[in-house]
Design a protein around this motif. Structure first.
Motif, short mmCIF file in Angstrom:
data_model
loop_
_atom_site.label_atom_id
_atom_site.label_comp_id
_atom_site.label_asym_id
_atom_site.label_seq_id
_atom_site.Cartn_x
_atom_site.Cartn_y
_atom_site.Cartn_z
N MET A 1 39.69 46.97 91.73
CA MET A 1 40.92 47.67 92.08
C MET A 1 42.14 46.98 91.47
SD MET A 1 40.07 48.65 96.06
CE MET A 1 41.62 49.48 96.39
N ARG A 2 42.17 45.67 91.53
CA ARG A 2 43.30 44.93 90.93
C ARG A 2 43.34 45.14 89.42
NH1 ARG A 2 47.00 43.24 94.84
NH2 ARG A 2 45.91 42.31 96.59
N LEU B 1 39.61 49.05 101.41
CA LEU B 1 38.18 48.75 101.42
C LEU B 1 37.66 48.56 102.84
CD1 LEU B 1 38.08 46.32 98.37
CD2 LEU B 1 37.19 48.65 98.45
N ASP C 1 35.02 47.02 94.32
CA ASP C 1 35.52 45.88 95.08
C ASP C 1 36.98 45.63 94.73
OD1 ASP C 1 35.47 44.68 92.58
OD2 ASP C 1 34.03 43.12 93.11
N GLU C 2 37.56 44.63 95.38
CA GLU C 2 38.99 44.38 95.20
C GLU C 2 39.32 43.93 93.78
OE1 GLU C 2 42.71 41.85 97.16
OE2 GLU C 2 40.81 42.03 98.25
N THR C 3 38.43 43.19 93.15
CA THR C 3 38.68 42.75 91.78
C THR C 3 38.83 43.94 90.85
OG1 THR C 3 37.50 40.66 92.12
CG2 THR C 3 37.77 41.40 89.85
N ARG D 1 47.62 47.39 100.39
CA ARG D 1 46.74 46.27 100.05
C ARG D 1 45.34 46.79 99.80
NH1 ARG D 1 46.04 41.32 102.82
NH2 ARG D 1 44.97 42.56 104.39
N PRO D 2 44.73 46.48 98.63
CA PRO D 2 43.37 46.94 98.36
C PRO D 2 42.39 46.58 99.46
CG PRO D 2 44.34 46.04 96.37
CD PRO D 2 45.31 45.76 97.48
N ALA D 3 42.52 45.38 100.04
CA ALA D 3 41.58 44.95 101.07
C ALA D 3 41.61 45.89 102.27
CB ALA D 3 41.90 43.52 101.51
#
Length: 535
Positions: free
Chosen positions: A352-353, A82, A348-350, A77-79
């Motif tokens: 990464m997605r 991070l 940030d996660e955006t 999970r990217p979160a």
């Protein structure tokens, strides 16, 4: 969307809905220069209270003693990646005193080449090799280029995806012989290299430099003076990836081939075995002092600069190419990403997605071999976007025809939408579709890109580069110092500080071989091929 890609996506959605395709695995490597309170590169050693930079698994240095490097574990999970990266920052600020972690890719204020201290890894042979390698980089390219920071994004595709893709390729009559996983990863890399200009446009964040970066050299006509000490480009997206940054004329002649694993390994092995006259003139060991590891085109494989690399975790007795040869490609490393100075983690996660979607597109789309003719032109669009990506008059060359960046970008986004849908089925929710929606406006409005935002801030506030980034660094440092760490990670990092220092001491105490013999044995091993499947 191409018929081929549409067919593949359609065939994969069924298994995805049944839970037969796992999640991508992701890891982050983030560099950050230590700077003092005035915005000058730090002259202090790497803080001992962070542990040993030789043996610590998560906190080390890159080229310079002042260039922190953080490495996260692999996460699905990217979160989670991070969150771990955030705690590495919180932990570091506990021991940095008044120093700051510079949040931009282009360095803080410098005072000449020697103001960038070469990292010292202790007295062991492996530590000495790391140090001499960096001395060689100084001899070849200078230290200032090595003070640039970036973010590397490591991704491995789900293990249970490969047999599904192999069956689709078999049914389509495509080659599936040999190391299929490596074959497909190299297809991903070829498609990436043809289209990496899009990432540099969307995420480039280095349109300006402090004048000290040039160290007295004349400025390019593409840069103009801004404020008292800044050189600013009107349209550049990432000066880090321009000829000011990680570029090298000798390496450009290598023409590293990404058509197959054997081609790639063979070209790199040639480079680390072939002397280069200019490096021979500089000397390798002069008056008993090592200047560089050797006088070859590359000292070691890691010296090759590329926007993407195939990777395999190497064992203690292997070089990176030997690990690839023996067991194939394990994951890929994206290396063309600037730090976004407006984000405390640089990413940030955006983002990464979006990267996940882009990389999966590179894997699933058709990616023919790169011909010799195409190889000569492969970086043309990238160079244009690096230097002029925000220029409304810019035209890329797509399939031999001029095309606006925004027009080609929208075509790619159209294909990415189907890939985002597949990833959202696999992982649940709509995070990948939302990432595309967040990035899409940047195609038509360059001011929304990080490079556009930073250039606008400098112009609108009449700020110098160092002044602006220093303010961001102070704001971020204050936030990191005020936020509590995850207790388990806090305890882990405290333990690793002591164990890493002990491990370095143990390695140094156990040393029996001279450095000259160690290096000779290392390069003798490096020249030995490791056929695939060899343990």
């Amino acid at each position: 969307m191409s018929e081929q890609l549409a067919t593949v996506l359609s065939r994969l959605k069924g298994p995805a809905r049944k839970g037969l395709i796992g999640r991508l695995r992701r890891g982050i490597e983030k560099e950050g220069l230590r700077a003092d309170a005035s915005g000058m590169i730090a002259a202090t050693p790497h803080p001992r209270r962070l542990g040993s930079k030789l043996t610590h698994p998560y906190i080390t240095t890159d080229y310079s003693e002042a260039l922190l490097e953080y490495i996260t574990p692999v996460h699905c999970r990217p979160a989670d990646a991070l969150a771990f990266l955030g705690d590495l920052h919180r932990y570091s600020y506990r021991y940095l005193g008044e120093e700051l972690i510079w949040p931009a890719s282009m360095p803080s204020r410098l005072d000449g080449n020697d103001s960038v201290p070469i990292a010292d890894y202790g007295d062991s042979n492996v530590g000495t090799m790391k140090h001499v390698y960096r001395k060689g980089l100084d001899v070849r390219y200078g230290r200032i280029m090595q003070a640039i920071a970036g973010l590397h994004y490591n991704v491995s595709l789900p293990d249970n995806l490969w047999p599904l893709l192999k069956e689709l390729d078999r049914q389509a009559g495509r080659d599936t012989e040999g190391d299929y996983q490596s074959l497909r990863y190299f297809g991903l890399i070829r498609h990436f290299r043809r289209n990496s200009w899009l990432l540099m446009y969307l995420f480039g964040a280095s349109p300006a430099i402090d004048e000290s970066f040039l160290d007295g050299r004349p400025a390019s006509d593409k840069l103009h003076r801004h404020g008292r000490h800044t050189l600013l480009s009107d349209y550049a997206t990432t000066l880090r990836m321009s000829d000011l940054g990680y570029q090298n004329k000798v390496q450009e002649q290598l023409k590293i081939c990404f058509n197959s694993l054997s081609n790639y390994v063979g070209t790199l092995r040639h480079a680390i075995s072939t002397p280069w006259p200019a490096y021979q003139e500089k000397g390798v060991k002069v008056d008993g002092e090592w200047r560089q590891l050797n006088a070859n085109i590359l000292q070691i494989e890691n010296e090759y600069y590329s926007d993407i690399r195939p990777k395999r975790v190497a064992r203690h007795d292997e070089t990176p190419t030997q690990a690839l040869e023996a067991r194939g490609v394990e994951y890929i490393e994206v290396r063309c990403l600037d730090l976004n100075p407006f984000m405390a983690l640089g990413v940030d996660e955006t983002q990464m997605r979006f990267l996940d979607t882009f990389l999966m597109w590179c894997l699933l789309a058709e990616s023919p071999w790169i011909s010799d003719e195409e190889c000569d032109r492969l970086d043309d669009n990238r160079r244009l976007v690096v230097e002029r990506g925000r220029d409304p008059e810019l035209r890329l060359t797509i399939d031999g025809q001029p095309q606006r960046l925004s027009e080609r970008g929208h075509e790619i986004f159209s294909e990415l939408s189907g890939v985002a849908e597949l990833l959202d089925i696999i992982e649940g929710g709509d995070a990948h579709a939302q990432a595309l929606s967040a990035m899409k406006p940047r195609l038509d409005d360059p001011s929304l890109t990080p490079s556009g935002q930073l250039a606008a801030r400098l112009r609108d506030n009449d700020e110098d580069f160092v002044e602006a980034i220093l303010e961001l660094a102070r704001e971020q440092a204050e936030a990191w110092r005020a936020e509590p760490m995850d207790r388990a990670r806090d305890a882990l990092l405290e333990e690793l500080r002591e164990t890493s220092l002990q491990q370095q001491g143990d390695i140094e105490a156990a040393e029996v071989e001279s450095f000259d013999d160690f290096l000779a044995h290392y390069f003798a091993r490096a020249r030995e091929p490791r056929p695939i499947g060899e343990a």
